[in-house]
Structures are given as structure tokens and as C-alpha cells.
Design an enzyme around this catalytic site. Structure first.
Site, PDB file in Angstrom:
ATOM      1  N   ARG A  43       0.866  -1.196   0.000  1.00 14.30           N
ATOM      2  CA  ARG A  43       0.000   0.000   0.000  1.00 14.30           C
ATOM      3  C   ARG A  43       0.890   1.229   0.000  1.00 14.30           C
ATOM      4  O   ARG A  43       1.802   1.324   0.831  1.00 14.30           O
ATOM      5  CB  ARG A  43      -0.899   0.001   1.231  1.00 14.30           C
TER       6      ARG A  43
ATOM      7  N   TYR B   6      -3.135  11.746   5.418  1.00 14.64           N
ATOM      8  CA  TYR B   6      -3.456  10.436   5.970  1.00 14.64           C
ATOM      9  C   TYR B   6      -2.456   9.375   5.496  1.00 14.64           C
ATOM     10  O   TYR B   6      -2.149   9.288   4.305  1.00 14.64           O
ATOM     11  CB  TYR B   6      -4.877   9.971   5.558  1.00 14.64           C
TER      12      TYR B   6
ATOM     13  N   ASP C  37      -4.900   3.994  -0.313  1.00 10.95           N
ATOM     14  CA  ASP C  37      -6.049   4.245   0.569  1.00 10.95           C
ATOM     15  C   ASP C  37      -6.451   5.720   0.471  1.00 10.95           C
ATOM     16  O   ASP C  37      -5.700   6.599   0.909  1.00 10.95           O
ATOM     17  CB  ASP C  37      -5.652   3.890   2.011  1.00 10.95           C
TER      18      ASP C  37
ATOM     19  N   HIS D 287      -9.065   6.909   2.013  1.00 15.16           N
ATOM     20  CA  HIS D 287      -9.588   7.193   3.356  1.00 15.16           C
ATOM     21  C   HIS D 287     -10.836   8.069   3.304  1.00 15.16           C
ATOM     22  O   HIS D 287     -10.975   9.015   4.092  1.00 15.16           O
ATOM     23  CB  HIS D 287      -8.491   7.814   4.244  1.00 15.16           C
TER      24      HIS D 287
ATOM     25  N   GLU E 117      -8.599   1.969  -2.272  1.00 14.49           N
ATOM     26  CA  GLU E 117      -9.345   1.682  -1.036  1.00 14.49           C
ATOM     27  C   GLU E 117     -10.184   2.871  -0.583  1.00 14.49           C
ATOM     28  O   GLU E 117      -9.711   4.017  -0.613  1.00 14.49           O
ATOM     29  CB  GLU E 117      -8.318   1.324   0.047  1.00 14.49           C
TER      30      GLU E 117
ATOM     31  N   GLU F 247     -13.905  -0.380   5.953  1.00 14.83           N
ATOM     32  CA  GLU F 247     -13.435  -0.361   7.348  1.00 14.83           C
ATOM     33  C   GLU F 247     -14.342   0.442   8.273  1.00 14.83           C
ATOM     34  O   GLU F 247     -14.247   0.301   9.484  1.00 14.83           O
ATOM     35  CB  GLU F 247     -11.977   0.099   7.436  1.00 14.83           C
TER      36      GLU F 247
ATOM     37  N   ARG G  19     -13.645  -4.949   2.776  1.00 13.44           N
ATOM     38  CA  ARG G  19     -12.570  -4.908   3.776  1.00 13.44           C
ATOM     39  C   ARG G  19     -13.063  -4.346   5.106  1.00 13.44           C
ATOM     40  O   ARG G  19     -12.507  -3.395   5.652  1.00 13.44           O
ATOM     41  CB  ARG G  19     -11.309  -4.207   3.283  1.00 13.44           C
TER      42      ARG G  19
ATOM     43  N   GLU H 129      -4.379  -7.114   5.054  1.00 17.60           N
ATOM     44  CA  GLU H 129      -3.545  -5.984   5.495  1.00 17.60           C
ATOM     45  C   GLU H 129      -2.768  -6.400   6.750  1.00 17.60           C
ATOM     46  O   GLU H 129      -3.311  -7.023   7.663  1.00 17.60           O
ATOM     47  CB  GLU H 129      -4.441  -4.788   5.812  1.00 17.60           C
TER      48      GLU H 129
ATOM     49  N   TRP I 240     -11.497  12.625   7.749  1.00 25.61           N
ATOM     50  CA  TRP I 240     -10.101  12.258   7.978  1.00 25.61           C
ATOM     51  C   TRP I 240      -9.774  11.044   7.134  1.00 25.61           C
ATOM     52  O   TRP I 240      -8.814  10.882   6.529  1.00 25.61           O
ATOM     53  CB  TRP I 240      -9.858  11.926   9.465  1.00 25.61           C
TER      54      TRP I 240
HETATM   55  O1  KDG Z   1      -8.524   3.771  13.470  1.00 25.12           O
HETATM   56  C1  KDG Z   1      -8.497   4.108  12.136  1.00 25.12           C
HETATM   57  C2  KDG Z   1      -7.445   3.276  11.409  1.00 25.12           C
HETATM   58  O2  KDG Z   1      -7.625   1.930  11.675  1.00 25.12           O
HETATM   59  C3  KDG Z   1      -7.496   3.491   9.916  1.00 25.12           C
HETATM   60  O3  KDG Z   1      -7.276   4.840   9.654  1.00 25.12           O
HETATM   61  C4  KDG Z   1      -6.447   2.635   9.222  1.00 25.12           C
HETATM   62  O4  KDG Z   1      -7.340   3.197   7.071  1.00 25.12           O
HETATM   63  C5  KDG Z   1      -6.716   2.443   7.772  1.00 25.12           C
HETATM   64  C6  KDG Z   1      -6.194   1.223   7.147  1.00 25.12           C
HETATM   65  O5  KDG Z   1      -6.528   0.996   5.989  1.00 25.12           O
HETATM   66  O6  KDG Z   1      -5.470   0.483   7.807  1.00 25.12           O
HETATM   67 MG    MG Z   2      -7.986   2.240   5.244  1.00 25.03          MG
END
Ligand code: KDG
Ligand code: MG
Length: 402
Positions: free
Chosen positions: A151, A163, A210, A212, A236, A262, A283, A339, A402
Site C-alpha cells: 500500500r 493520511y 487508501d 480514506h 481503497e 473499514e 474490507r 492488510e 479524515w
Molecule cells: O482507526 C483508524 C485506522 O484503523 C485506519 O485509519 C487505518 O485506514 C486504515 C487502514 O486501511 O489500515
Molecule cells: Mg484504510
């Protein structure tokens, strides 16, 4: 019920060996026990209080063999159901009961779930840098360690605390770190990152990125389209979780594989994305989604729609949560990738066991249950420290995801 299976003690253990973890130990009359993970990053004590105050009294006296009935009675039977706090508490119980069942049977959990479908779980690690070159160097180091999937994240010029880059993962005690995000420089930088990576690393390494949940549907569609020539393993969490139908727009524009989940906490969150084949990898975090019981149901629904699993495996769940991931990975036909993040060394003081990495793959031992133990005395040496997840704002000061 055999007396050996009557639950007599449920212990919630909050500890911070480098990170906060909420751990659970369910003990039966005969001394047989199981361990679970109920860690919810930044909201740890909400889960701990739920476990101590509302769930433990419902478990005492129950038959530890009845995982499905206990799951249903804690989810539907208590009326208030769902959401990250309650479903993380539920996951802690569920994972501990699967561990206990494995210990009782003398079998690893993957065996109870149907047995191995593969020799190891393909995994990916994170390469992040302050510059594109630094990200590339870190990806190279991971490839040299055998990772086939990496990643990649990079800081975005003109913004702060992107991030996934090193600075962005800090969890200060005295209040959230404020990061800044702007879509325009982000959307310019990420295609450049992948141009550079492919030029330097070649075609063979599988790459993920990612987002996010930071883009709008049309921005995500543009990014997915522009990244198409780089053949990502997946892009992601491009969008916020609230409106799954938005994924249709990305799909209309691009063949870049998509992963999402997530922030989901149940199979119903996943359903529209699975049944419409709007994603390629689901995921969810097993620790936030009701545990192995819910995860295997999500995997079964996903299998029907040719979607693969890629369970969330961040550093903020404990090695017990990671072990639950890998046991399910090994037993799941439509597993895709796992992951994987290495924990700080103090974690091994408190939690013994957990998955092991070798040459691009994760594995678990054949020990009964999940293969993890909690050292409750050692846990006391690391008291809870309040930590905050960052908050993101746009250049004009308004709140962003975030
Ligand atoms: O608590 C939040 C994290 O677990 C997250 O930001 C991690 O995005 C994440 C990832 O893909 O591992
Ligand atoms: Mg993530």
C-alpha cells in the site's frame, strides 16, 4: 450444558503497550477460556464500559458452546444494536468464544471454520513517505522483504499531515492533531506517485492506495480513471460510507478495482456494494463488525458476487484481532489479501502469539483456538493513555473527512 462450558467469569482488560487495546477473557466453570479483541481506536473506554456494564452480566451462566445464539441474543435480543461501539464489544465476545471452542476441540479456529483453503494468507504492508521518492524507497524495502502487495501513500505538497504518512499516524494525548486536505493537489499528486512507482518498480508488484473516504463521487471517478493504466490491486475507501449508491458513478468511469468497508459495522452495510458488484474487495474490520461469526457471513455473501475479502488489519487492533483475520482468511475460498502491520515490541509482552509473516504471506500456528494468550500481569504494567484520532480541515477551516 456441561458444567465445563458454563461461563463464570468475563474479564475486560484495558492496556497500552505502545497502543491502547481492549482485550477480553471469557472463562468457564472448568477453567477453559478464550480471548478476544474489542479495540476501537480512540473510543476504547466506550467499548470497555459496554463490555463490563451491559454484556458481562448477560454472559454469566451462559453456555459458551452457543456462539450463534449468544451473537443473536447480544445483537437482536438487546434491542439497541449496531454501530461501532456495540459491534466491537460483540466482536470481542464472539472472537473469544471461537477461541474457546477451538481450545475445547483441540483444533485451530481455521479448522472449525472448514479447514485450510490455502497454505498462507497473501498480505500487504504500508509504504509511506514525505515525498514520492521516499515512498518508492520504502516500497522497495518491503519488496526486498518478500511483499508482493504494497500500500503506497505520500504526503501532498501544500497540505499538512496527509493520511497514512508517518506524521499522520501520531495519536497525541492532549487533543486531536489537525490535518489539512485539499482535493486539487491530492488529485494531481497521486497519479504522479503511481507514474513514478511503475517506472521505478516495474509492473509486477501489486499496488494499493487508501483514499480514506476523502473524495466526492466524481473526484473518485476521475482518480480511478487516471490510475487505470497503473493496474492497481485496489483503490481503497474512495468515498464516505453513508451512501453506497455513489459507487455506481466510479464504476461507470473506471475498471480500477475498488475496496471498501473499514467503517462498516454489519453485513447490511456491505449488501448494496456486494449485490450490485460495485466493489471488488470487501474490507470490513472483523473487530468492529461482530467478529468471526459476522465476517464469515459477509464472506459468504461476497463469494456469491465474486467479491474477495481484504479484512482491515491496522496497528490499532491487537494481535488477537489479527489472528482472527488470518484464521478466517485461511478458511475462506474468496479471500483476496490481508492488510498487515507490525506492532511495537512491547505488545509481545502482553499478548503472546498471533500471525507470523514469511515471504509475502501470513500464517498461524496449529495451536488450539486462535493461538494467542494474554499476560494479565504484564497488561497492568501498561495503563491506558487517552489518544485522539486526527481531525481534518480544508484550507478554509471547514471540517473534512479524515
Ligand atoms: O482507526 C483508524 C485506522 O484503523 C485506519 O485509519 C487505518 O485506514 C486504515 C487502514 O486501511 O489500515
Ligand atoms: Mg484504510
Amino acid at each position: 450444558m456441561s458444567s465445563s462450558l458454563k461461563i463464570t467469569d468475563v474479564r475486560t482488560i484495558v492496556t497500552c503497550p505502545g497502543r491502547n487495546f481492549v482485550l477480553l477473557k471469557i472463562v468457564t466453570e472448568s477453567g477453559l477460556y478464550g480471548v478476544g479483541d474489542g479495540t476501537l481506536n480512540g473510543r476504547e473506554l466506550a467499548v470497555a464500559e459496554t463490555l463490563r456494564e451491559y454484556i458481562t452480566p448477560l454472559l454469566i451462566g451462559r453456555d459458551a458452546d452457543q456462539i450463534e445464539d449468544i451473537w443473536q441474543s447480544l445483537f437482536r435480543g438487546t434491542y439497541w444494536r449496531g454501530g461501532p461501539v456495540l459491534n466491537t464489544a460483540l466482536a470481542a465476545v464472539d472472537v473469544a468464544l471461537w477461541d474457546l471452542k477451538g481450545r475445547r476441540a483441540g483444533l485451530p479456529v481455521y479448522s472449525l471454520l472448514g479447514g485450510r483453503t490455502r497454505t498462507g494468507a497473501l498480505c500487504y504492508a504500508h509504504a509511506a513517505g514525505e515525498t514520492i521518492e521516499e515512498t518508492t524507497d520504502r516500497a522497495t524495502v518491503l519488496m526486498e522483504r518478500g511483499f508482493r502487495v504494497v500500500r503506497v501513500q505520500t504526503a501532498i505538497p501544500g497540505t499538512s499531515g496527509t493520511y497514512g504518512t508517518a506524521a499522520g499516524s501520531v495519536q497525541p494525548e492532549d487533543g486531536p492533531l489537525v490535518e489539512q486536505f485539499e482535493p486539487a493537489p491530492y488529485l494531481r499528486t497521486i497519479p504522479r506517485l503511481f507514474d513514478h512507482l511503475r517506472a521505478q518498480l516495474g509492473e509486477e508488484v501489486e499496488l494499493c492506495h487508501d483514499v480514506h473516504e476523502r473524495l466526492t463521487p466524481i473526484q473518485a471517478a476521475r482518480l480511478a480513471k487516471e490510475l487505470e493504466p497503473h493496474h492497481l490491486f485496489f483503490l481503497e475507501d474512495p468515498l464516505r460510507p453513508e451512501h453506497p449508491e455513489s459507487f455506481r458513478l466510479i464504476r461507470q468511469h473506471s475498471t480500477t478495482p475498488l475496496a471498501m468497508g473499514e467503517l462498516f459495522t454489519s453485513r447490511w452495510d456491505c449488501l448494496p456494494l456486494l449485490t450490485e458488484q460495485l466493489i471488488d474487495f470487501i474490507r470490513c474490520d472483523l473487530v468492529h463488525t461482530g467478529g468471526i461469526t459476522e465476517g464469515r457471513k459477509i464472506a459468504a455473501i461476497a463469494e456469491s458476487f465474486q467479491v474477495q475479502t481484504a479484512w482491515h488489519g491496522p496497528p490499532d487492533i491487537s494481535p488477537i484481532g489479527h489472528a482472527a483475520n488470518v484464521h478466517l482468511d485461511l478458511a475462506t475460498a474468496n479471500f483476496g489479501v490481508q492488510e498487515w502491520v507490525e506492532h511495537p515490541p512491547e505488545v509481545a509482552d502482553v499478548i503472546h502469539g498471533g500471525p507470523t509473516y514469511h515471504d509475502g504471506y501470513l500464517n498461524v500456528s496449529d495451536a488450539p483456538g486462535l493461538g494467542c494468550e494474554i499476560d494479565e500481569q504484564a497488561a497492568k504494567k501498561y495503563p491506558y493513555i487517552r489518544g485522539w484520532l486526527p481531525v481534518t480541515r480544508r484550507a478554509d477551516g471547514s471540517v473534512h473527512d479524515w
